[in-house]
Scaffold this motif. Structure first.
Motif, PDB file in Angstrom:
ATOM      1  N   SER A 217       0.817  -1.104  -0.095  1.00 14.22           N
ATOM      2  CA  SER A 217       0.312  -0.114  -0.161  1.00 14.22           C
ATOM      3  C   SER A 217       0.420   1.358  -0.138  1.00 14.22           C
ATOM      4  O   SER A 217       0.342   2.139  -0.108  1.00 14.22           O
ATOM      5  CB  SER A 217      -0.608  -0.203   1.015  1.00 14.22           C
ATOM      6  N   LEU A 218       2.050   1.549   0.190  1.00 10.79           N
ATOM      7  CA  LEU A 218       2.699   2.376   0.762  1.00 10.79           C
ATOM      8  C   LEU A 218       3.625   2.396  -0.830  1.00 10.79           C
ATOM      9  O   LEU A 218       3.795   2.297  -1.521  1.00 10.79           O
ATOM     10  CB  LEU A 218       3.762   2.238   1.817  1.00 10.79           C
ATOM     11  N   LEU A 242      -2.754  15.021   1.538  1.00  4.80           N
ATOM     12  CA  LEU A 242      -2.637  14.202   1.808  1.00  4.80           C
ATOM     13  C   LEU A 242      -3.854  13.374   2.094  1.00  4.80           C
ATOM     14  O   LEU A 242      -4.557  13.715   2.778  1.00  4.80           O
ATOM     15  CB  LEU A 242      -1.608  14.037   2.579  1.00  4.80           C
ATOM     16  N   PRO A 243      -4.065  12.055   2.157  1.00  6.57           N
ATOM     17  CA  PRO A 243      -5.358  10.683   2.832  1.00  6.57           C
ATOM     18  C   PRO A 243      -4.993  11.238   3.804  1.00  6.57           C
ATOM     19  O   PRO A 243      -4.571  10.675   4.534  1.00  6.57           O
ATOM     20  CB  PRO A 243      -4.626   9.696   2.097  1.00  6.57           C
ATOM     21  N   GLY A 244      -6.644  11.596   3.577  1.00  5.06           N
ATOM     22  CA  GLY A 244      -6.902  10.670   5.687  1.00  5.06           C
ATOM     23  C   GLY A 244      -6.491  11.733   6.426  1.00  5.06           C
ATOM     24  O   GLY A 244      -5.718  12.736   6.393  1.00  5.06           O
ATOM     25  N   PRO A 310      -4.624   0.954  11.534  1.00  3.53           N
ATOM     26  CA  PRO A 310      -5.247   0.772  10.342  1.00  3.53           C
ATOM     27  C   PRO A 310      -4.989   1.389   9.075  1.00  3.53           C
ATOM     28  O   PRO A 310      -4.677   1.257   8.042  1.00  3.53           O
ATOM     29  CB  PRO A 310      -6.513  -0.638  10.635  1.00  3.53           C
ATOM     30  N   ASP A 311      -5.836   2.573   9.117  1.00  5.16           N
ATOM     31  CA  ASP A 311      -6.215   3.283   8.082  1.00  5.16           C
ATOM     32  C   ASP A 311      -5.277   4.926   7.957  1.00  5.16           C
ATOM     33  O   ASP A 311      -5.433   5.439   7.080  1.00  5.16           O
ATOM     34  CB  ASP A 311      -7.431   3.928   8.127  1.00  5.16           C
ATOM     35  N   LEU A 312      -4.272   4.409   8.774  1.00  9.55           N
ATOM     36  CA  LEU A 312      -3.122   5.951   8.860  1.00  9.55           C
ATOM     37  C   LEU A 312      -3.001   6.079   7.162  1.00  9.55           C
ATOM     38  O   LEU A 312      -1.845   5.429   6.748  1.00  9.55           O
ATOM     39  CB  LEU A 312      -1.966   5.210   9.995  1.00  9.55           C
ATOM     40  N   ARG A 336      -1.859   0.203   6.412  1.00  7.98           N
ATOM     41  CA  ARG A 336      -2.009  -1.092   7.387  1.00  7.98           C
ATOM     42  C   ARG A 336      -3.321  -1.844   6.316  1.00  7.98           C
ATOM     43  O   ARG A 336      -3.475  -3.490   6.119  1.00  7.98           O
ATOM     44  CB  ARG A 336      -2.050  -1.477   8.792  1.00  7.98           C
ATOM     45  N   SER A 337      -4.340  -1.210   6.438  1.00 11.15           N
ATOM     46  CA  SER A 337      -5.519  -1.641   6.464  1.00 11.15           C
ATOM     47  C   SER A 337      -6.590  -0.778   4.662  1.00 11.15           C
ATOM     48  O   SER A 337      -7.266  -0.703   4.632  1.00 11.15           O
ATOM     49  CB  SER A 337      -6.423  -1.550   6.986  1.00 11.15           C
ATOM     50  N   THR A 338      -5.634  -0.084   3.903  1.00  6.13           N
ATOM     51  CA  THR A 338      -5.942   1.107   2.970  1.00  6.13           C
ATOM     52  C   THR A 338      -5.052   0.622   2.050  1.00  6.13           C
ATOM     53  O   THR A 338      -4.156  -0.483   2.318  1.00  6.13           O
ATOM     54  CB  THR A 338      -5.532   2.233   3.186  1.00  6.13           C
ATOM     55  N   ALA A 339      -5.690   0.502   1.234  1.00  7.10           N
ATOM     56  CA  ALA A 339      -5.111   0.277  -0.569  1.00  7.10           C
ATOM     57  C   ALA A 339      -3.838   1.246  -0.780  1.00  7.10           C
ATOM     58  O   ALA A 339      -3.024   1.308  -1.410  1.00  7.10           O
ATOM     59  CB  ALA A 339      -6.684   0.850  -1.838  1.00  7.10           C
TER      60      ALA A 339
END
Length: 695
Positions: A217-218, A242-244, A310-312, A336-339
């Protein structure tokens, strides 16, 4: 016998009904629970290492075995782990520095068998009460011992923690059928070998699970945006895109606060998070980030291992860490839990100054360590403060030395302090030399990462000796693989506004309030509260500031010369905004070996511009010798008698407080002792002012 279906059920309690136990996770659990083997698990962040040991703990407990002991390095990690255990019906508690009032109750629960899992900070392993009363029972009855973030055991890891080496003692006292699990996400071949040998988990019967370290994902990027002000302006311009929500890492505490204040001034919802942040505030800030109430935490490495969101959406580094291992560990918080998650490094030339500073406080020389051993008696315990006047070490380094000597058997921590054991001790010079060489290689690797034209993820994986990295493999996501890069240009007006904000001079410096203990041992008749010291002082900036830091470091590194005009203007701004109760009436310069002209010319200009009495220079006494001691008591003793008493008629004739000017404030003891001399000559108050402070 424990089954995979039972493990799957516990996993669903931990992570939700959608969670599926993977084959490699079951392999580790089966080795620990069914076969009672030892295991070393090296897997990337987010693989699910905590699920392995919580499931194993629950299965072992249901099979009649004792509680699981988890040695865990960070408070944030412990808090998350206790919450995770509770979700799975695992009775867990933690013993660490933040819950001292609960220790007695937790010890009782351990003894009565009312706990499934006990999380312990490595520092607790050598607390006398815990070591002598609780630890033997745990070693005898433990169902499983887990060493989390096991790379900390190794000198080759990114963080040298002597307390972690005590785990060897705990493991050595376990029964042969007690399984041991060591886990980490950041270990190259050297670290893996060192961890295995130090923890005794490297035998033929040890299961080693070592997986690939790619993080799909990174999206890794490097942006060379220029000087500190330009980089801070770049961050301010891009953070909302930047996302989130995410983390912005800085290299120092001062930088974290500077950047947080800068971004808040521009309307961004951010907060600073450092090792100096109080525990309760840390918990609140972590919760704010977890629940997206802030766009980012501006943090030092204190926010690292174990913080799990997880969604950082992003991790930005304003300044490069000193090793790829530390960098991989920190960027692993994201995605960790994002695309997709954005990982951006904004390096600066001054990063290496910070690296050199932290390297300078490494393990001291053999002669200094021998002084510590010689100062300890075999029968009467001595506390750390009592030892300080006997050895030339600051508190932090002295405690590190004592811990290393304790692990090596030369000293022992007991109630009331430390005692010598009489056990012969050898200075492992080769080990410390190798550690220093390894640090230099890692620093060079971090510089190479910034300029590589190859795949950035492959570069990091290679640094960690990823066993699944194929020759020529590319991630296809980083800036070098895709050709998609952030624009490094910064709007000139924004950069200038940021520079003006960061270059706003003035930092308050709190005075020393208490004399160091044990001065009587050095024949100095000072103790208790300091009654004739200086008032709170000011400096233009800290050497670690993003704004004035680089300018002040350069000024103090240059040859001695007249004070520059920009520095005089900054000093005047600081003095103009100083909220003193009584305005100074005179200026007195400190004598100096390195910057006599710089300091005296600054004092002369301040006297002229402020229409103050110029008292000249507080001259060194002829017998005075340069002070090199790091320890507070030694510094005070060495500073006594360092100056010639100033003329009482001149001091008294000034008619008010005296501004005492120096180049730099480090420990604060020089200005404290000099202020006493000026006060004794008749000054009603002494106001310290310096160009810079170290913190």
């Amino acid at each position: 016998m424990a089954t995979r279906d039972q493990a799957q059920t516990i996993l669903e309690q931990l992570a939700g009904p959608q969670a599926v136990l993977r084959d490699d996770q079951w392999t580790a659990i089966e080795a620990l629970v069914v076969h009672r083997r030892r295991a070393l698990v090296v897997q990337r962040t987010g693989w699910g290492k905590s699920a392995v040991y919580f499931i194993a703990a629950k299965l072992l407990r249901s099979g009649g075995h004792g509680p699981t002991v988890i040695v865990s390095p960070l408070l944030a990690l412990m808090r998350n782990q206790v919450q995770a255990a509770d979700r799975a019906g695992v009775r867990a508690a933690t013993i660490n520095s933040s819950n001292v009032t609960d220790w007695g109750e937790i010890h009782d629960r351990v003894r009565s068998g009312d706990l499934d899992v006990l999380l312990v900070s490595p520092e607790r392993l050598n607390n006398p009460d815990f070591r002598d009363q609780v630890l033997p029972a745990l070693a005898h009855d433990a169902g499983l011992v887990v060493v989390d973030e096991a790379h900390c055991v190794s000198d080759w890891g990114h963080d040298f923690r002597p307390d972690y080496r005590r785990i060897r003692t705990l493991i050595a006292e376990l029964g042969t059928d007690v399984p041991v699990l060591a886990t980490t996400a950041t270990a190259n071949d050297r670290v893996v070998d060192d961890v295995a040998s130090q923890l005794g988990v490297g035998g033929r019967d040890t299961l080693v699970l070592r997986g690939g370290l790619d993080r799909e994902s990174l999206r890794l990027s490097v942006v060379k945006a220029g000087n500190p002000a330009q980089r801070a302006a770049w961050l301010a311009a891009h953070i909302d895109s930047l996302p989130g929500s995410g983390i912005v890492y800085t290299l120092t505490v001062a930088q974290a606060h500077d950047v947080a204040a800068l971004l808040r001034d521009q309307g961004h919802t951010v907060a600073a998070y450092t090792g100096a942040t109080e525990t309760a505030e840390r918990e609140q800030l972590e919760a704010d980030l977890l629940n997206n109430r802030v766009k980012a935490l501006i943090a030092t490495s204190a926010l690292g291992m174990g913080f799990d969101k997880p969604d950082l959406g992003f991790v930005v580094h304003l300044g490069a860490p000193s090793s790829p291992i530390a960098y991989y560990q920190q960027v692993g918080r994201a995605g960790r839990s994002t695309a997709s998650a954005e990982v951006v490094l904004l390096p600066g030339h001054e990063d290496q100054d910070v690296w050199r500073y932290f390297s300078s406080v490494a393990f001291p020389s053999e002669a200094v360590v021998r002084n510590v051993i010689d100062a300890l008696e075999s029968e009467r315990p001595q506390s750390t403060p009592a030892l300080e006047p006997l050895v030339d070490l600051g508190r932090t380094r002295l405690e590190m030395v004592l811990k290393v000597l304790d692990v090596d058997g030369a000293v022992r921590r007991v109630k009331g302090g430390w005692i010598g054991t009489g056990v012969p001790w050898e200075y492992d010079e080769a080990r410390y030399r190798k550690l220093d060489e390894a640090r230099k290689r890692e620093q060079q690797a971090m510089l190479d990462y910034q300029v590589t034209e190859g795949c950035r993820m492959a570069f990091l994986r290679a640094q960690l000796d990823d066993p699944e990295l194929a020759e020529g493999e590319r991630c296809g996501r980083c800036d070098n693989c895709t050709g998609k890069r952030y624009d490094a240009d910064v709007d000139p007006s924004s950069a200038e506004a940021t520079r003006q904000r960061l270059m706003r001079p003035g930092v308050e410096v709190a005075p020393r309030k208490q004399w160091p203990s044990g001065l009587a041992k050095l024949r100095v008749k000072l103790s208790g509260k300091i009654g004739d010291g200086p008032a709170p002082g000011r400096v233009i900036g800290r050497l670690t500031d993003l704004g004035w830091g680089a300018r002040l470091r350069r000024l103090l590194d240059e040859s001695d010369a007249e004070v520059p005009e920009d520095v005089v203007k900054a000093a005047v701004k600081v003095l103009a905004s100083w909220d003193w109760t009584t305005r100074p009436m005179a200026v007195l310069a400190m004598d100096s070996d390195r910057h006599p002209l710089l300091i005296s010319s600054l004092a002369r200009e301040l006297a002229r511009l402020g229409r103050l009495v110029d008292l000249g220079v507080l001259q060194y006494a002829p017998e005075r010798r340069p002070v090199t001691a790091a320890n507070s008591a030694y510094r005070v003793a060495a500073l006594q008698g360092s100056w010639l008493p100033p003329d009482p008629a001149a001091i008294g004739g000034a008619g008010g407080p005296v501004l005492l000017v120096d180049d730099m404030i480090d420990t604060g003891w020089t200005l404290t002792m000099a202020a006493r001399v000026v006060r004794q000559a008749g000054a009603p108050e002494v106001l310290p002012f310096a160009l810079a402070s170290t913190s």
